[in-house]
Design an enzyme around this catalytic site. Structure first.
Site, PDB file in Angstrom:
ATOM      1  N   CYS A  33      47.044 -19.358 158.011  1.00 11.53           N
ATOM      2  CA  CYS A  33      46.435 -18.999 156.723  1.00 11.53           C
ATOM      3  C   CYS A  33      44.939 -19.270 156.727  1.00 11.53           C
ATOM      4  CB  CYS A  33      47.106 -19.747 155.579  1.00 11.53           C
ATOM      5  SG  CYS A  33      46.926 -21.526 155.713  1.00 11.53           S
ATOM      6  N   CYS A 103      51.957 -26.056 153.438  1.00  7.55           N
ATOM      7  CA  CYS A 103      50.682 -26.594 152.947  1.00  7.55           C
ATOM      8  C   CYS A 103      50.739 -28.125 152.909  1.00  7.55           C
ATOM      9  CB  CYS A 103      50.365 -26.055 151.565  1.00  7.55           C
ATOM     10  SG  CYS A 103      50.652 -24.281 151.391  1.00  7.55           S
TER      11      CYS A 103
HETATM   12 FE1  FES Z   1      47.462 -22.324 153.846  1.00  6.58          FE
HETATM   13 FE2  FES Z   1      48.521 -23.298 151.734  1.00  6.58          FE
HETATM   14  S1  FES Z   1      48.444 -21.228 152.303  1.00  6.58           S
HETATM   15  S2  FES Z   1      47.625 -24.363 153.342  1.00  6.58           S
END
Ligand code: FES
Length: 147
Positions: A33, A103
């Site tokens: 991400c 996360c």
């Molecule tokens: Fe990457 Fe939450 S989407 S840490």
């Protein structure tokens, strides 16, 4: 989709910032991400975490989990801080949606990375602490999924 506690820690993050001359600093990223979390620990001679700060370049859940993780380790000794797992952080936040569980892993790994840095600087070993990853997906099988 988010609990009140998650929203509270996202909107009013605790312990955001940095510590100059910190005893230990840990940075962990999530290549999938692109989010990055950094934790600063100030540990006294007795091994008590006197202060902790974080900086997170990431999603709301990452901000909320860093905030809660810093609250959970503050004032604790190192062995207690080792018990602050992503599970513990999630429970303290009354849960996270399944797609956001990763996360909270950033928070656990960043604390471990900061403890590792502290241990290296002081030439000590922390029981149960493994060399931190710079990315939470390090060592995983390559996946074909697109994010
Ligand atoms: Fe990457 Fe939450 S989407 S840490």
């Amino acid at each position: 989709m988010y609990t009140e506690k998650v929203m509270d820690h996202f909107q009013h993050p605790r312990n955001m910032g940095e510590i100059e001359g910190a005893s230990g600093i840990g940075t962990v990223g999530n290549a999938k991400c692109g989010d990055i979390m950094r934790i600063y620990l100030d540990i006294d001679k007795e091994g008590i975490i006197q202060d902790v700060k974080f900086k997170t370049f990431g999603c709301g859940a990452a901000v909320a989990t860093s905030s809660m993780a810093t609250e959970l380790v503050k004032g604790k000794n190192i062995q207690e801080a080792m018990k602050v797992t992503n599970q513990a952080v999630m429970e303290a936040l009354d849960g996270l949606p399944p797609v956001k569980v990763h996360c909270s892993l950033l928070a656990e790994e960043a604390i471990h990375a900061a403890l590792w840095d502290y241990a290296e600087k002081n030439g000590i070993q922390i029981e149960g602490l493994e060399k931190p990853k710079s990315d939470i997906h390090e060592g995983e099988e390559e996946e074909e999924e697109e994010y």
